[in-house]
Design a protein around this motif. Sequence first.
Motif, PDB file in Angstrom:
ATOM      1  N   GLY A  29       2.603  12.084 -10.399  1.00  0.00           N
ATOM      2  CA  GLY A  29       2.274  13.502 -10.413  1.00  0.00           C
ATOM      3  C   GLY A  29       0.824  13.786 -10.072  1.00  0.00           C
ATOM      4  N   LYS A  30       0.079  12.762  -9.636  1.00  0.00           N
ATOM      5  CA  LYS A  30      -1.337  12.985  -9.343  1.00  0.00           C
ATOM      6  C   LYS A  30      -1.540  13.695  -8.003  1.00  0.00           C
ATOM      7  CE  LYS A  30      -3.632   9.610 -12.244  1.00  0.00           C
ATOM      8  NZ  LYS A  30      -2.538   8.748 -12.784  1.00  0.00           N
ATOM      9  N   VAL A  31      -0.608  13.487  -7.084  1.00  0.00           N
ATOM     10  CA  VAL A  31      -0.616  14.257  -5.827  1.00  0.00           C
ATOM     11  C   VAL A  31       0.833  14.608  -5.514  1.00  0.00           C
ATOM     12  CG1 VAL A  31      -2.655  13.147  -4.792  1.00  0.00           C
ATOM     13  CG2 VAL A  31      -0.390  12.193  -4.387  1.00  0.00           C
ATOM     14  N   ASN A  32       1.059  15.637  -4.709  1.00  0.00           N
ATOM     15  CA  ASN A  32       2.442  15.905  -4.320  1.00  0.00           C
ATOM     16  C   ASN A  32       2.739  15.226  -2.983  1.00  0.00           C
ATOM     17  OD1 ASN A  32       1.599  17.602  -2.216  1.00  0.00           O
ATOM     18  ND2 ASN A  32       1.596  19.390  -3.549  1.00  0.00           N
ATOM     19  N   PHE A  33       4.030  15.180  -2.632  1.00  0.00           N
ATOM     20  CA  PHE A  33       4.461  14.443  -1.446  1.00  0.00           C
ATOM     21  C   PHE A  33       3.816  14.992  -0.186  1.00  0.00           C
ATOM     22  CE2 PHE A  33       7.303  14.011   2.220  1.00  0.00           C
ATOM     23  CZ  PHE A  33       7.398  12.624   2.305  1.00  0.00           C
ATOM     24  N   SER A  34       3.706  16.305  -0.137  1.00  0.00           N
ATOM     25  CA  SER A  34       3.197  16.925   1.080  1.00  0.00           C
ATOM     26  C   SER A  34       1.745  16.512   1.339  1.00  0.00           C
ATOM     27  CB  SER A  34       3.385  18.438   0.947  1.00  0.00           C
ATOM     28  OG  SER A  34       2.383  19.106   1.630  1.00  0.00           O
ATOM     29  N   ILE A  35       0.907  16.554   0.295  1.00  0.00           N
ATOM     30  CA  ILE A  35      -0.483  16.106   0.425  1.00  0.00           C
ATOM     31  C   ILE A  35      -0.531  14.606   0.721  1.00  0.00           C
ATOM     32  CG2 ILE A  35      -2.600  15.689  -0.895  1.00  0.00           C
ATOM     33  CD1 ILE A  35      -2.647  18.492  -0.742  1.00  0.00           C
ATOM     34  N   ALA A  36       0.329  13.849   0.012  1.00  0.00           N
ATOM     35  CA  ALA A  36       0.332  12.389   0.180  1.00  0.00           C
ATOM     36  C   ALA A  36       0.655  12.021   1.621  1.00  0.00           C
ATOM     37  CB  ALA A  36       1.351  11.757  -0.768  1.00  0.00           C
ATOM     38  N   SER A  37       1.651  12.707   2.209  1.00  0.00           N
ATOM     39  CA  SER A  37       2.066  12.316   3.554  1.00  0.00           C
ATOM     40  C   SER A  37       1.139  12.875   4.625  1.00  0.00           C
ATOM     41  CB  SER A  37       3.514  12.723   3.809  1.00  0.00           C
ATOM     42  OG  SER A  37       3.673  14.112   3.627  1.00  0.00           O
ATOM     43  N   SER A  38       0.611  14.092   4.394  1.00  0.00           N
ATOM     44  CA  SER A  38      -0.187  14.697   5.469  1.00  0.00           C
ATOM     45  C   SER A  38      -1.659  14.281   5.418  1.00  0.00           C
ATOM     46  CB  SER A  38      -0.073  16.219   5.428  1.00  0.00           C
ATOM     47  OG  SER A  38      -0.636  16.706   4.228  1.00  0.00           O
ATOM     48  N   LYS A  53      -7.306   1.703  -2.149  1.00  0.00           N
ATOM     49  CA  LYS A  53      -6.194   2.147  -2.984  1.00  0.00           C
ATOM     50  C   LYS A  53      -5.931   3.633  -2.730  1.00  0.00           C
ATOM     51  CE  LYS A  53      -4.863  -0.666  -6.123  1.00  0.00           C
ATOM     52  NZ  LYS A  53      -3.590  -1.409  -5.866  1.00  0.00           N
ATOM     53  N   ALA A  54      -4.699   4.034  -2.926  1.00  0.00           N
ATOM     54  CA  ALA A  54      -4.326   5.432  -2.711  1.00  0.00           C
ATOM     55  C   ALA A  54      -5.145   6.356  -3.614  1.00  0.00           C
ATOM     56  CB  ALA A  54      -2.831   5.618  -2.971  1.00  0.00           C
ATOM     57  N   LEU A  55      -5.345   5.926  -4.846  1.00  0.00           N
ATOM     58  CA  LEU A  55      -6.088   6.756  -5.796  1.00  0.00           C
ATOM     59  C   LEU A  55      -7.537   6.946  -5.352  1.00  0.00           C
ATOM     60  CD1 LEU A  55      -6.139   8.291  -8.477  1.00  0.00           C
ATOM     61  CD2 LEU A  55      -6.665   6.132  -9.643  1.00  0.00           C
ATOM     62  N   LEU A  79       1.505   7.013  -6.715  1.00  0.00           N
ATOM     63  CA  LEU A  79       0.589   8.132  -6.963  1.00  0.00           C
ATOM     64  C   LEU A  79       1.364   9.458  -6.997  1.00  0.00           C
ATOM     65  CD1 LEU A  79      -2.523   8.195  -7.334  1.00  0.00           C
ATOM     66  CD2 LEU A  79      -2.669   8.962  -4.948  1.00  0.00           C
ATOM     67  N   VAL A  80       2.347   9.575  -6.094  1.00  0.00           N
ATOM     68  CA  VAL A  80       3.192  10.777  -6.062  1.00  0.00           C
ATOM     69  C   VAL A  80       4.054  10.823  -7.322  1.00  0.00           C
ATOM     70  CG1 VAL A  80       5.020  12.023  -4.821  1.00  0.00           C
ATOM     71  CG2 VAL A  80       3.236  10.799  -3.530  1.00  0.00           C
ATOM     72  N   GLU A  81       4.657   9.668  -7.629  1.00  0.00           N
ATOM     73  CA  GLU A  81       5.546   9.559  -8.778  1.00  0.00           C
ATOM     74  C   GLU A  81       4.824   9.969 -10.068  1.00  0.00           C
ATOM     75  OE1 GLU A  81       9.047   8.257 -10.939  1.00  0.00           O
ATOM     76  OE2 GLU A  81       8.580   9.076  -8.956  1.00  0.00           O
ATOM     77  N   SER A  92       0.831  -1.204   0.000  1.00  0.00           N
ATOM     78  CA  SER A  92       0.000   0.000   0.000  1.00  0.00           C
ATOM     79  C   SER A  92       0.865   1.253   0.000  1.00  0.00           C
ATOM     80  CB  SER A  92      -0.900   0.023   1.235  1.00  0.00           C
ATOM     81  OG  SER A  92      -1.692  -1.130   1.276  1.00  0.00           O
ATOM     82  N   LEU A  93       1.980   1.211   0.739  1.00  0.00           N
ATOM     83  CA  LEU A  93       2.871   2.373   0.725  1.00  0.00           C
ATOM     84  C   LEU A  93       3.451   2.555  -0.680  1.00  0.00           C
ATOM     85  CD1 LEU A  93       4.140   4.662   2.370  1.00  0.00           C
ATOM     86  CD2 LEU A  93       6.077   3.162   2.820  1.00  0.00           C
ATOM     87  N   ALA A  94       3.813   1.436  -1.295  1.00  0.00           N
ATOM     88  CA  ALA A  94       4.349   1.500  -2.655  1.00  0.00           C
ATOM     89  C   ALA A  94       3.289   2.093  -3.599  1.00  0.00           C
ATOM     90  CB  ALA A  94       4.765   0.110  -3.120  1.00  0.00           C
ATOM     91  N   ASP A  95       2.043   1.740  -3.381  1.00  0.00           N
ATOM     92  CA  ASP A  95       0.925   2.260  -4.175  1.00  0.00           C
ATOM     93  C   ASP A  95       0.838   3.788  -4.025  1.00  0.00           C
ATOM     94  OD1 ASP A  95      -1.565   2.515  -5.477  1.00  0.00           O
ATOM     95  OD2 ASP A  95      -2.654   2.151  -3.605  1.00  0.00           O
ATOM     96  N   LEU A  96       0.958   4.253  -2.803  1.00  0.00           N
ATOM     97  CA  LEU A  96       0.918   5.694  -2.543  1.00  0.00           C
ATOM     98  C   LEU A  96       2.122   6.403  -3.175  1.00  0.00           C
ATOM     99  CD1 LEU A  96      -0.331   8.141  -1.161  1.00  0.00           C
ATOM    100  CD2 LEU A  96       0.703   7.414   0.996  1.00  0.00           C
TER     101      LEU A  96
END
Length: 481
Positions: free
Chosen positions: A385-394, A407-409, A381-383, A374-378
């Motif tokens: 370009g659908k979300v940025n790291f800051s949104i993904a992590s927070s 799923k992350a998406l 999503l960052v890779e 699941s972390l790899a999935d997230l």
Amino acid sequence: MIDYNKYEAVIGLEVHAQLLTESKLFCSDSAAFGGAPNTHVSPITLGHPGTLPRMNQKAVEYAVKLGLACHCEIAAENYFARKNYFYPDLPKGYQVSQHTAPICVGGHVAITTAEGERNIQLNRIHLEEDAGKSLHDQEPDNTMVDYNRAGVPLVEIVTEPDLHTGDEAYAYLTALRRLVRYLGVCDGNMEEGSMRCDANISIRLKGATTLGTKVEVKNMNSIRNVKRAIENEVKRQIELVENDGTIVQETRSFDAANGSSFPLRSKEEANDYRYFPEPDLAPFRLTAAFLAAIKASLPALPDELVQLYTTQYGLPEYDARVLCDDKATADYFAQVIAVSPQYKAAANWLLGPVKQYLNEHSIGAEQFPLPAASLADLMGLVESGKVNFSIASSRIFPEMIQQPGKKALEIATALNLLQDTNADNITPIIDEVLAKYPGKVAEYKAGKKGLIGLFVGEVMKRSQGKADPKLTNQLLAERLK
Ligand code: ADP
Ligand code: MG
């Protein structure tokens, strides 16, 4: 004024590590920590007449594992001896030990200190049984004995007098604890006493090659306290010698509360242990096949992993060391990169949001609720370009931990967090921002191109992090032409 720098300390460490076998070294009694007093105790543990010990093969396996990981020579021919002495916590009146012929000889443990990397030479690793425990705090006038621990398998890991500072001892014990945990042979818990360390300490003038009289310091219940005890004892010895005193060979007990030690016994009171081969246990031989099977079962060890991560995966040394600090984290990392081989991104996630979550919940990586996939999935999503790291992590990361099946998406969509790649949405925000900073726009046009960062940042803020940064940059550059 005492010149402490005239002297060099010489230190040898003896570490007793309880092996994580289910049963005791010579019988099927439970070897588990704790339990109501005297419940893991059969007549064999107590050494009643007519009972016979029987060797625990798993304990031999664990000792050999550790020996191989420490680059020791493994003795093919083995036997146990009786070490005779009287003490209430020793029900048989002797301890069965390999003291006279260790299963692992020589070897070393690599340490890293501020001075760099160095191998600490080992003298030996041998198997022996633990003693019971005297409890002095249960009744005001009596000492109670709990024999649950009696017969629990131990390895004693003995270094050569090869360490010189408290810091080196600290690094050695940290490396050793990490190693036994990687191998799964001991839980390395110094507070509960499943890993215990005695420090043998002497001093000599710098440049001297002979060894001074050693003092053994016991009863340190943490790695930090071993370091403190050593520093305190070295200071005590130097001051004693500088004041024309003589160091006597003795055993001292460290008192963590005031950071000093007091004498327990001197050499004159030392026991004559009258060692002789244990007649009730047959000598045993390790076959080449047994050794080969153990060798094949060894996991990748922390030093090898650090090497792999820095050279093959291109990770900074710091990242690699933290990831390999415990096996559960390293295992998790391995699972993530197996799905998504973005090494640095995976390291950033583990050293950042994941580590923070573990700290906040006081749990280890083995208890981290989000599956590696699941972390790899997230990360994917960052890779993308659908979300940025800051949104993904927070935002998405905490939500995924709550709903590990999703799923992350899916989560990003449900929370309306997907990055906006639609120019029609971003352009109006850009216009707002440029209207707000006419001065900065003029400066930019006059050549201060670095100001683009300010505009991008402002657009990101107003879009709540959702504006696609790449597209935003493009649109801004066009607008500012
Ligand atoms: P013992 O039989 O008293 O346990 P050993 O010779 O087996 O003594 O050594 C026990 C530990 O003490 C080992 O780690 C060894 O390296 C260390 N040691 C021995 N002599 C000295 C010394 N003079 N100074 C510091 N450490 C020493
Ligand atoms: Mg000793």
